[in-house]
Write a protein that holds these residues in place. Structure first.
Motif, PDB file in Angstrom:
ATOM      1  N   VAL A   1       0.863  -1.184   0.000  1.00  0.00           N
ATOM      2  CA  VAL A   1       0.000   0.000   0.000  1.00  0.00           C
ATOM      3  C   VAL A   1       0.900   1.234   0.000  1.00  0.00           C
ATOM      4  CG1 VAL A   1      -1.781   1.275   1.225  1.00  0.00           C
ATOM      5  CG2 VAL A   1      -1.757  -1.229   1.327  1.00  0.00           C
ATOM      6  N   VAL A   2       0.680   2.099  -0.977  1.00  0.00           N
ATOM      7  CA  VAL A   2       1.430   3.346  -1.029  1.00  0.00           C
ATOM      8  C   VAL A   2       0.485   4.470  -0.624  1.00  0.00           C
ATOM      9  CG1 VAL A   2       2.839   4.897  -2.421  1.00  0.00           C
ATOM     10  CG2 VAL A   2       2.837   2.441  -2.923  1.00  0.00           C
ATOM     11  N   LEU A   3       0.833   5.151   0.459  1.00  0.00           N
ATOM     12  CA  LEU A   3       0.023   6.268   0.907  1.00  0.00           C
ATOM     13  C   LEU A   3       0.261   7.452  -0.021  1.00  0.00           C
ATOM     14  CD1 LEU A   3       0.463   5.964   4.775  1.00  0.00           C
ATOM     15  CD2 LEU A   3      -1.272   4.931   3.295  1.00  0.00           C
ATOM     16  N   GLY A   4      -0.767   8.253  -0.208  1.00  0.00           N
ATOM     17  CA  GLY A   4      -0.732   9.309  -1.213  1.00  0.00           C
ATOM     18  C   GLY A   4       0.038  10.543  -0.823  1.00  0.00           C
ATOM     19  N   GLY A   5       0.061  11.459  -1.764  1.00  0.00           N
ATOM     20  CA  GLY A   5       0.712  12.740  -1.566  1.00  0.00           C
ATOM     21  C   GLY A   5       1.797  12.984  -2.587  1.00  0.00           C
ATOM     22  N   THR A   6       2.419  14.109  -2.447  1.00  0.00           N
ATOM     23  CA  THR A   6       3.567  14.423  -3.287  1.00  0.00           C
ATOM     24  C   THR A   6       4.763  14.573  -2.355  1.00  0.00           C
ATOM     25  OG1 THR A   6       3.067  16.760  -3.143  1.00  0.00           O
ATOM     26  CG2 THR A   6       2.187  15.602  -5.044  1.00  0.00           C
TER      27      THR A   6
ATOM     28  N   TYR B   1       6.064  12.321  -5.792  1.00  0.00           N
ATOM     29  CA  TYR B   1       5.575  11.075  -6.361  1.00  0.00           C
ATOM     30  C   TYR B   1       6.549   9.898  -6.205  1.00  0.00           C
ATOM     31  CZ  TYR B   1       1.986  13.957  -8.545  1.00  0.00           C
ATOM     32  OH  TYR B   1       0.938  14.810  -8.766  1.00  0.00           O
ATOM     33  N   GLU B   2       7.745  10.134  -5.720  1.00  0.00           N
ATOM     34  CA  GLU B   2       8.753   9.074  -5.639  1.00  0.00           C
ATOM     35  C   GLU B   2       8.280   7.859  -4.844  1.00  0.00           C
ATOM     36  OE1 GLU B   2       9.485  12.310  -5.097  1.00  0.00           O
ATOM     37  OE2 GLU B   2      10.823  12.704  -6.812  1.00  0.00           O
ATOM     38  N   ARG B   3       7.420   8.077  -3.879  1.00  0.00           N
ATOM     39  CA  ARG B   3       6.946   6.947  -3.081  1.00  0.00           C
ATOM     40  C   ARG B   3       6.177   5.943  -3.930  1.00  0.00           C
ATOM     41  NH1 ARG B   3       3.204  10.384   0.747  1.00  0.00           N
ATOM     42  NH2 ARG B   3       4.668  11.926   0.014  1.00  0.00           N
ATOM     43  N   PHE B   4       5.502   6.414  -4.996  1.00  0.00           N
ATOM     44  CA  PHE B   4       4.786   5.508  -5.888  1.00  0.00           C
ATOM     45  C   PHE B   4       5.773   4.630  -6.658  1.00  0.00           C
ATOM     46  CE2 PHE B   4       2.048   9.363  -5.566  1.00  0.00           C
ATOM     47  CZ  PHE B   4       1.091   8.799  -4.729  1.00  0.00           C
ATOM     48  N   ASP B   5       6.933   5.219  -7.029  1.00  0.00           N
ATOM     49  CA  ASP B   5       7.984   4.444  -7.696  1.00  0.00           C
ATOM     50  C   ASP B   5       8.516   3.358  -6.761  1.00  0.00           C
ATOM     51  OD1 ASP B   5       7.877   5.904 -10.112  1.00  0.00           O
ATOM     52  OD2 ASP B   5       9.194   7.452  -9.267  1.00  0.00           O
ATOM     53  N   VAL B   6       8.654   3.685  -5.483  1.00  0.00           N
ATOM     54  CA  VAL B   6       9.112   2.689  -4.502  1.00  0.00           C
ATOM     55  C   VAL B   6       8.111   1.533  -4.442  1.00  0.00           C
ATOM     56  CG1 VAL B   6       9.576   2.268  -2.050  1.00  0.00           C
ATOM     57  CG2 VAL B   6      10.458   4.338  -3.141  1.00  0.00           C
ATOM     58  N   GLY B   7       6.825   1.858  -4.380  1.00  0.00           N
ATOM     59  CA  GLY B   7       5.798   0.813  -4.353  1.00  0.00           C
ATOM     60  C   GLY B   7       5.824  -0.050  -5.594  1.00  0.00           C
ATOM     61  N   LEU B   8       5.970   0.573  -6.772  1.00  0.00           N
ATOM     62  CA  LEU B   8       6.057  -0.193  -8.017  1.00  0.00           C
ATOM     63  C   LEU B   8       7.263  -1.126  -8.017  1.00  0.00           C
ATOM     64  CD1 LEU B   8       5.144   2.311 -10.883  1.00  0.00           C
ATOM     65  CD2 LEU B   8       3.933   0.232 -10.238  1.00  0.00           C
TER      66      LEU B   8
ATOM     67  N   ALA C   1      -4.406   7.559  -4.339  1.00  0.00           N
ATOM     68  CA  ALA C   1      -4.215   8.672  -5.277  1.00  0.00           C
ATOM     69  C   ALA C   1      -4.773   9.940  -4.659  1.00  0.00           C
ATOM     70  CB  ALA C   1      -4.883   8.351  -6.609  1.00  0.00           C
ATOM     71  N   SER C   2      -4.140  10.388  -3.615  1.00  0.00           N
ATOM     72  CA  SER C   2      -4.672  11.540  -2.887  1.00  0.00           C
ATOM     73  C   SER C   2      -4.514  12.839  -3.657  1.00  0.00           C
ATOM     74  CB  SER C   2      -4.023  11.648  -1.509  1.00  0.00           C
ATOM     75  OG  SER C   2      -2.633  11.807  -1.648  1.00  0.00           O
ATOM     76  N   THR C   3      -3.808  12.808  -4.779  1.00  0.00           N
ATOM     77  CA  THR C   3      -3.771  13.996  -5.642  1.00  0.00           C
ATOM     78  C   THR C   3      -4.934  13.959  -6.627  1.00  0.00           C
ATOM     79  OG1 THR C   3      -2.297  12.897  -7.204  1.00  0.00           O
ATOM     80  CG2 THR C   3      -1.264  14.233  -5.475  1.00  0.00           C
ATOM     81  N   GLY C   4      -5.706  12.891  -6.590  1.00  0.00           N
ATOM     82  CA  GLY C   4      -6.883  12.749  -7.442  1.00  0.00           C
ATOM     83  C   GLY C   4      -6.651  11.771  -8.577  1.00  0.00           C
ATOM     84  N   LEU C   5      -7.667  10.998  -8.895  1.00  0.00           N
ATOM     85  CA  LEU C   5      -7.553  10.022  -9.976  1.00  0.00           C
ATOM     86  C   LEU C   5      -7.449  10.693 -11.344  1.00  0.00           C
ATOM     87  CD1 LEU C   5     -10.020   7.299  -8.687  1.00  0.00           C
ATOM     88  CD2 LEU C   5      -7.524   7.168  -8.772  1.00  0.00           C
TER      89      LEU C   5
ATOM     90  N   VAL D   1       3.552  -0.982   3.863  1.00  0.00           N
ATOM     91  CA  VAL D   1       3.061   0.385   3.696  1.00  0.00           C
ATOM     92  C   VAL D   1       4.244   1.289   3.351  1.00  0.00           C
ATOM     93  CG1 VAL D   1       1.890   2.339   4.796  1.00  0.00           C
ATOM     94  CG2 VAL D   1       1.204  -0.004   5.350  1.00  0.00           C
ATOM     95  N   VAL D   2       4.097   2.017   2.246  1.00  0.00           N
ATOM     96  CA  VAL D   2       5.146   2.938   1.797  1.00  0.00           C
ATOM     97  C   VAL D   2       4.648   4.365   1.969  1.00  0.00           C
ATOM     98  CG1 VAL D   2       6.598   3.658  -0.146  1.00  0.00           C
ATOM     99  CG2 VAL D   2       5.891   1.251   0.055  1.00  0.00           C
ATOM    100  N   THR D   3       5.450   5.184   2.621  1.00  0.00           N
ATOM    101  CA  THR D   3       5.171   6.609   2.738  1.00  0.00           C
ATOM    102  C   THR D   3       6.496   7.338   2.849  1.00  0.00           C
ATOM    103  OG1 THR D   3       3.810   8.284   3.844  1.00  0.00           O
ATOM    104  CG2 THR D   3       4.886   6.645   5.261  1.00  0.00           C
ATOM    105  N   PHE D   4       6.467   8.654   2.912  1.00  0.00           N
ATOM    106  CA  PHE D   4       7.737   9.373   2.983  1.00  0.00           C
ATOM    107  C   PHE D   4       8.231   9.414   4.429  1.00  0.00           C
ATOM    108  CE2 PHE D   4       4.753  12.567   4.033  1.00  0.00           C
ATOM    109  CZ  PHE D   4       5.385  13.705   4.492  1.00  0.00           C
TER     110      PHE D   4
END
Length: 186
Positions: A49-54, A56-63, A78-82, A130-133
């Motif tokens: 689970v990648v928690l949202g926000g900017t 965006y690098e955390r999404f790369d970590v999750g991937l 996608a807390s910045t919006g879908l 869980v991935v977050t900054f």
């Protein structure tokens, strides 16, 4: 000429010195929470689970964790919006593993944790990564842990380390903790 009142000079310095001492104590106390939080060793899980926000690098970590097969499913807040075009790279691209994106309601860590609970119950998850900054890891562990009864493995994505950002994170994350402490349940 009036003679200075004895001790006046010392009294003038008491407030600045007290503030300096308080700031130093806050910095020392916050170091293991916001700068060097406890992260966990990786092991296979039911979902990442990648928690949202900017940023965006955390999404790369999750991937990357999903590519390395630490879990068969990747859930992205996608807390910045879908409708964020930058999120299309994560949410609308085909991967050899399952990727699901959602908008948290409310758009807070608590909203993300509530969605994690729903998905975990539906999917039978017992362990999630869980991935977050970095400055958010400890608070996220607390909030997600209130909603998810299973095992949490917390991973920190890189974040800025400049003093202005760190000072802001101390304030922001402390305020978030205070809010979380006043809320009951998930």
């Amino acid at each position: 000429m009036t003679a200075p009142i004895p001790g006046t000079r010392r009294r003038r310095w008491r407030v600045p010195v007290a503030l300096l001492v308080l700031a130093t104590l806050a910095a020392v106390a916050g170091w293991p929470v916001f700068v060097r939080p406890q992260v966990d060793p990786l092991r296979r899980a039911d979902a990442i689970v990648v928690l949202g926000g900017t940023p965006y690098e955390r999404f790369d970590v999750g991937l990357e964790l999903a590519r390395q097969q630490w879990a068969p499913e990747l859930l992205i807040a996608a807390s910045t919006g879908l409708d964020d075009p930058r999120m299309d790279r994560y949410c609308r691209t085909g991967y050899p593993f399952r990727v699901t994106c959602f908008e948290p309601h409310p758009w807070t860590t608590r909203g993300e944790a509530q969605e994690i609970r729903r998905r975990a119950e539906a999917g039978g998850w017992r362990h999630i990564i869980v991935v977050t900054f970095t400055p958010h890891v400890s608070r996220a562990r607390y909030i997600v842990g209130r909603c998810f009864d299973g095992e949490l493995t917390m991973i920190a994505s890189p974040s800025r380390t400049d003093p202005v950002f760190q000072a802001w994170m101390y304030v922001r994350q402390t305020a978030g903790y205070l809010k979380a402490f006043t809320e009951s349940g998930c």
